[in-house]
Structure formats: structure tokens, C-alpha cells
Design a protein around this motif. Structure first.
Motif, PDB file in Angstrom:
ATOM      1  N   SER A 167       0.818  -1.213   0.000  1.00 10.21           N
ATOM      2  CA  SER A 167       0.000   0.000   0.000  1.00 10.21           C
ATOM      3  C   SER A 167       0.852   1.264   0.000  1.00 10.21           C
ATOM      4  O   SER A 167       0.391   2.324  -0.425  1.00 10.21           O
ATOM      5  N   SER A 168       2.100   1.133   0.477  1.00  8.05           N
ATOM      6  CA  SER A 168       2.956   2.324   0.578  1.00  8.05           C
ATOM      7  C   SER A 168       3.638   2.686  -0.740  1.00  8.05           C
ATOM      8  O   SER A 168       4.144   3.790  -0.882  1.00  8.05           O
ATOM      9  N   VAL A 169       3.670   1.742  -1.687  1.00  5.17           N
ATOM     10  CA  VAL A 169       4.430   1.993  -2.917  1.00  5.17           C
ATOM     11  C   VAL A 169       3.571   2.548  -4.048  1.00  5.17           C
ATOM     12  O   VAL A 169       4.071   2.797  -5.144  1.00  5.17           O
ATOM     13  N   THR A 170       2.279   2.727  -3.808  1.00  7.39           N
ATOM     14  CA  THR A 170       1.399   3.214  -4.868  1.00  7.39           C
ATOM     15  C   THR A 170       0.245   4.019  -4.267  1.00  7.39           C
ATOM     16  O   THR A 170      -0.045   3.907  -3.073  1.00  7.39           O
ATOM     17  N   ASP A 171      -0.389   4.830  -5.126  1.00 11.81           N
ATOM     18  CA  ASP A 171      -1.590   5.548  -4.680  1.00 11.81           C
ATOM     19  C   ASP A 171      -2.853   4.910  -5.270  1.00 11.81           C
ATOM     20  O   ASP A 171      -3.939   5.470  -5.175  1.00 11.81           O
ATOM     21  N   ASN A 172      -2.662   3.744  -5.903  1.00 11.14           N
ATOM     22  CA  ASN A 172      -3.788   3.026  -6.508  1.00 11.14           C
ATOM     23  C   ASN A 172      -4.103   1.792  -5.655  1.00 11.14           C
ATOM     24  O   ASN A 172      -3.280   0.882  -5.525  1.00 11.14           O
ATOM     25  N   GLN A 173      -5.312   1.740  -5.103  1.00  7.67           N
ATOM     26  CA  GLN A 173      -5.658   0.650  -4.191  1.00  7.67           C
ATOM     27  C   GLN A 173      -5.710  -0.703  -4.904  1.00  7.67           C
ATOM     28  O   GLN A 173      -5.381  -1.729  -4.304  1.00  7.67           O
ATOM     29  N   ILE A 174      -6.121  -0.719  -6.162  1.00  9.69           N
ATOM     30  CA  ILE A 174      -6.180  -1.984  -6.901  1.00  9.69           C
ATOM     31  C   ILE A 174      -4.774  -2.544  -7.096  1.00  9.69           C
ATOM     32  O   ILE A 174      -4.530  -3.751  -6.902  1.00  9.69           O
ATOM     33  N   ILE A 175      -3.829  -1.650  -7.459  1.00  8.48           N
ATOM     34  CA  ILE A 175      -2.439  -2.104  -7.624  1.00  8.48           C
ATOM     35  C   ILE A 175      -1.887  -2.590  -6.290  1.00  8.48           C
ATOM     36  O   ILE A 175      -1.181  -3.602  -6.222  1.00  8.48           O
ATOM     37  N   ALA A 176      -2.221  -1.868  -5.218  1.00  9.17           N
ATOM     38  CA  ALA A 176      -1.771  -2.282  -3.880  1.00  9.17           C
ATOM     39  C   ALA A 176      -2.329  -3.665  -3.529  1.00  9.17           C
ATOM     40  O   ALA A 176      -1.617  -4.519  -2.986  1.00  9.17           O
ATOM     41  N   PHE A 177      -3.605  -3.876  -3.849  1.00  8.43           N
ATOM     42  CA  PHE A 177      -4.240  -5.179  -3.579  1.00  8.43           C
ATOM     43  C   PHE A 177      -3.541  -6.302  -4.341  1.00  8.43           C
ATOM     44  O   PHE A 177      -3.175  -7.332  -3.758  1.00  8.43           O
ATOM     45  N   LEU A 178      -3.348  -6.090  -5.651  1.00  7.40           N
ATOM     46  CA  LEU A 178      -2.744  -7.138  -6.476  1.00  7.40           C
ATOM     47  C   LEU A 178      -1.294  -7.395  -6.068  1.00  7.40           C
ATOM     48  O   LEU A 178      -0.849  -8.550  -6.018  1.00  7.40           O
ATOM     49  N   THR A 179      -0.564  -6.310  -5.768  1.00  7.97           N
ATOM     50  CA  THR A 179       0.839  -6.471  -5.359  1.00  7.97           C
ATOM     51  C   THR A 179       0.933  -7.277  -4.067  1.00  7.97           C
ATOM     52  O   THR A 179       1.746  -8.204  -3.951  1.00  7.97           O
ATOM     53  N   ALA A 180       0.099  -6.926  -3.099  1.00 11.01           N
ATOM     54  CA  ALA A 180       0.114  -7.641  -1.818  1.00 11.01           C
ATOM     55  C   ALA A 180      -0.268  -9.102  -2.004  1.00 11.01           C
ATOM     56  O   ALA A 180       0.343  -9.999  -1.403  1.00 11.01           O
ATOM     57  N   ILE A 182       0.022 -10.992  -4.719  1.00  9.98           N
ATOM     58  CA  ILE A 182       1.054 -11.749  -5.448  1.00  9.98           C
ATOM     59  C   ILE A 182       2.256 -12.041  -4.531  1.00  9.98           C
ATOM     60  O   ILE A 182       2.758 -13.176  -4.498  1.00  9.98           O
ATOM     61  N   ILE A 183       2.706 -11.035  -3.786  1.00  8.08           N
ATOM     62  CA  ILE A 183       3.856 -11.259  -2.893  1.00  8.08           C
ATOM     63  C   ILE A 183       3.489 -12.270  -1.801  1.00  8.08           C
ATOM     64  O   ILE A 183       4.270 -13.179  -1.482  1.00  8.08           O
ATOM     65  N   SER A 184       2.291 -12.120  -1.231  1.00  5.74           N
ATOM     66  CA  SER A 184       1.852 -13.048  -0.177  1.00  5.74           C
ATOM     67  C   SER A 184       1.751 -14.471  -0.724  1.00  5.74           C
ATOM     68  O   SER A 184       2.160 -15.436  -0.060  1.00  5.74           O
ATOM     69  N   PHE A 185       1.216 -14.583  -1.933  1.00 10.06           N
ATOM     70  CA  PHE A 185       1.097 -15.903  -2.565  1.00 10.06           C
ATOM     71  C   PHE A 185       2.474 -16.534  -2.740  1.00 10.06           C
ATOM     72  O   PHE A 185       2.658 -17.729  -2.443  1.00 10.06           O
ATOM     73  N   PHE A 186       3.423 -15.733  -3.206  1.00 16.69           N
ATOM     74  CA  PHE A 186       4.764 -16.288  -3.425  1.00 16.69           C
ATOM     75  C   PHE A 186       5.394 -16.716  -2.105  1.00 16.69           C
ATOM     76  O   PHE A 186       6.006 -17.781  -2.015  1.00 16.69           O
ATOM     77  N   PHE A 187       5.233 -15.896  -1.076  1.00 19.52           N
ATOM     78  CA  PHE A 187       5.813 -16.271   0.219  1.00 19.52           C
ATOM     79  C   PHE A 187       5.100 -17.484   0.813  1.00 19.52           C
ATOM     80  O   PHE A 187       5.730 -18.297   1.492  1.00 19.52           O
ATOM     81  N   TYR A 188       3.793 -17.603   0.542  1.00 21.62           N
ATOM     82  CA  TYR A 188       3.057 -18.730   1.128  1.00 21.62           C
ATOM     83  C   TYR A 188       3.394 -20.044   0.446  1.00 21.62           C
ATOM     84  O   TYR A 188       3.718 -21.040   1.087  1.00 21.62           O
ATOM     85  N   ILE A 189       3.334 -20.052  -0.876  1.00 18.30           N
ATOM     86  CA  ILE A 189       3.464 -21.323  -1.586  1.00 18.30           C
ATOM     87  C   ILE A 189       4.558 -21.300  -2.662  1.00 18.30           C
ATOM     88  O   ILE A 189       5.006 -22.350  -3.130  1.00 18.30           O
ATOM     89  N   GLY A 190       4.994 -20.080  -3.048  1.00 19.97           N
ATOM     90  CA  GLY A 190       5.950 -19.948  -4.147  1.00 19.97           C
ATOM     91  C   GLY A 190       7.308 -20.558  -3.854  1.00 19.97           C
ATOM     92  O   GLY A 190       7.886 -21.273  -4.687  1.00 19.97           O
ATOM     93  N   PHE A 191       7.831 -20.276  -2.648  1.00 20.07           N
ATOM     94  CA  PHE A 191       9.155 -20.815  -2.313  1.00 20.07           C
ATOM     95  C   PHE A 191       9.118 -22.342  -2.290  1.00 20.07           C
ATOM     96  O   PHE A 191      10.085 -23.004  -2.694  1.00 20.07           O
ATOM     97  N   GLU A 192       8.004 -22.898  -1.813  1.00 20.00           N
ATOM     98  CA  GLU A 192       7.869 -24.353  -1.764  1.00 20.00           C
ATOM     99  C   GLU A 192       7.879 -24.928  -3.176  1.00 20.00           C
ATOM    100  O   GLU A 192       8.532 -25.955  -3.433  1.00 20.00           O
ATOM    101  N   ALA A 193       7.163 -24.254  -4.088  1.00 25.06           N
ATOM    102  CA  ALA A 193       7.124 -24.734  -5.477  1.00 25.06           C
ATOM    103  C   ALA A 193       8.496 -24.622  -6.142  1.00 25.06           C
ATOM    104  O   ALA A 193       8.953 -25.544  -6.823  1.00 25.06           O
TER     105      ALA A 193
END
Length: 251
Positions: A167-180, A182-193
Motif C-alpha cells: 500500500s505504501s508503494v502506490t496511490d492506486n488501491q487496486i495495484i496495492a491489492f494485487l501487489t500484496a 502476489i507477494i503473499s502468494f509467493f511467500f506462502y506457496i511460491g518458495f515451496e514450489a
């Protein structure tokens, strides 16, 4: 300013953020979606995830589904924290307050954590219900439940830290949502894959340990290993300090 005054100002901003969640429908919607979605899989939808169909008195379904549900809900909550301040220009007003960047970040992060806690507390009703369904009653693995419950809280805390950063890197809430998300997804399951790729050789386990799921699964066995707790706290701190750096740069 004294530390007591710092605390009072920080508490004021924390309270302001929590009030904004529950002063609108946001907080109630998030908690309702979390509980309804889990309830549907636990009690309504037939199949292996349904407690009554499985014949086992446990909440494995809840702790399997909850990280995926939080993967969407937490970014939806955190996307406005800084992005909306930037869009409306109130971020400049925020900087004039007697708070450091880190205090501002922690106030918003704590508000997100509070909302997660409010959504997790009703889960205890599921625990009590499943306890009575056991044969005999309370013939359930309470250690695994509490380990999973605490692990789920730490997992959500990392999601919130990632969401605050996004949320701090953009003023667009949709971009903030998608960025968060994607990063959360990668940390949750991405490293395992990624760790399953052959190129890592003997380091595949190390790569797997960089992800959330390895530590979440470890805590779900009912064992509170300090290494897992240190992992969750460290990852959260990295994203919170990164958020602080972004705010300092944007001043």
C-alpha cells in the motif's frame, strides 16, 4: 516528546485506524466473509473437507482453507492504508503529525493485526463445537489446534506486513491489492514450489524454509519452535522497515 506522549499519539492513530475499519462496513465484511467461507467448507459443502462427512473431530479443513482466504481478505483490508492517503493527499498531513515514519507504519500495521485477531477469535466456537462432536467428547488433538491457531495468526501477521508495504508503494488501491496478493502468494506457496526444481540440489530444503508454508506446517503439528516464530517476526520486520524506507523517500 516523552515516551509516554509518543505512546499516546501512537495509540491515537492505532485507534483511528481500527475505528475506520469498524466505523464502516469493511471490518464486519472481512470477518463475516472469513467465518462464512470457512463454515461452508466445514459444515455445508459435502466431501472430504466436511467435518461431519470425514468422521474425524478436527479442524484440519479450517487451517488448510484459512491461509487461502486470508490471501484475498488481508490485501483487501490493507490496500487503502497508505494508498488512499497518497491518493487524497492526506499523507502530507500525516507527516506533519508528531510521529516518526516507523510509528505511523506500526500504528497502521497494529490496526491490521487487530482486525485479524477479531476474525480469529470466533474460530474458538468451531473448536468447542468439534470438541463436543468427538467420541468421546473432547477426544481431539488440542496441541495441534493451538499450534495451528498460533501459526495462522503469525501467517496473517506476515500478510498484513506485506499488505502495508504494498500500500505504501502506490496511490492506486487496486495495484496495492494485487501487489500484496502476489507477494503473499509467493511467500506462502511460491518458495515451496520453486524448491522442488532440481537446480537447487542439496539447497532445496533451504529454499523451502524461506517460504511461509514450511513454518506454518511445522507449527500446525503442535510444536512451537522458536525458529518458526523468529522466521515470521523477521519477515514481518523486513516488510515494515521497507515500508518505513518508502515513506522516508516519499517525504
Amino acid at each position: 516528546m516523552s515516551k509516554l506522549s509518543d505512546f499516546k499519539v501512537g495509540y491515537f492513530f492505532f485507534k483511528k485506524e481500527v475505528t475506520s475499519f469498524f466505523g464502516s462496513l469493511t471490518g464486519y465484511i472481512v470477518i463475516s466473509i472469513f467465518l462464512i467461507a470457512n463454515s461452508l467448507f466445514l459444515w455445508v459443502f459435502p466431501g472430504e473437507y466436511n467435518v461431519l462427512d470425514s468422521g474425524y473431530a478436527n479442524l484440519d479443513t479450517l487451517f488448510f482453507m484459512a491461509p487461502w482466504i486470508f490471501l484475498f481478505l488481508v490485501p483487501a483490508v490493507t490496500m487503502r492504508l497508505f494508498a488512499d492517503e497518497k491518493r487524497t493527499g492526506t499523507i502530507e498531513l500525516l507527516f506533519t503529525r508528531p510521529l516518526s515514519e516507523l510509528q505511523i507504519v506500526l500504528a497502521k500495521y497494529s490496526a491490521g493485526i487487530a482486525l485479524v485477531l477479531f476474525s480469529l477469535i470466533p474460530v474458538l466456537l468451531f473448536f468447542i463445537t468439534v470438541g463436543f462432536l468427538g467420541d468421546p467428547a473432547w477426544n481431539i488433538d488440542t496441541g495441534a489446534f493451538w499450534g495451528s491457531f498460533i501459526g495462522l495468526f503469525f501467517l496473517a501477521a506476515v500478510y498484513v506486513a506485506i499488505g502495508v508495504f504494498a500500500s505504501s508503494v502506490t496511490d492506486n488501491q487496486i495495484i496495492a491489492f494485487l501487489t500484496a496478493m502476489i507477494i503473499s502468494f509467493f511467500f506462502y506457496i511460491g518458495f515451496e514450489a520453486v524448491s522442488n526444481l532440481e537446480l537447487w540440489g542439496n539447497f532445496s530444503n533451504t529454499v523451502d524454509k524461506l517460504g511461509i508454508n514450511a513454518h506454518y506446517k511445522s507449527m500446525s503439528r503442535g510444536v512451537l519452535d522458536t525458529r518458526d516464530i523468529i522466521y515470521f517476526v523477521t519477515v514481518s520486520l523486513i516488510f515494515l522497515l521497507s515500508t518505513k524506507a518508502v515513506l522516508e523517500k516519499s517525504r
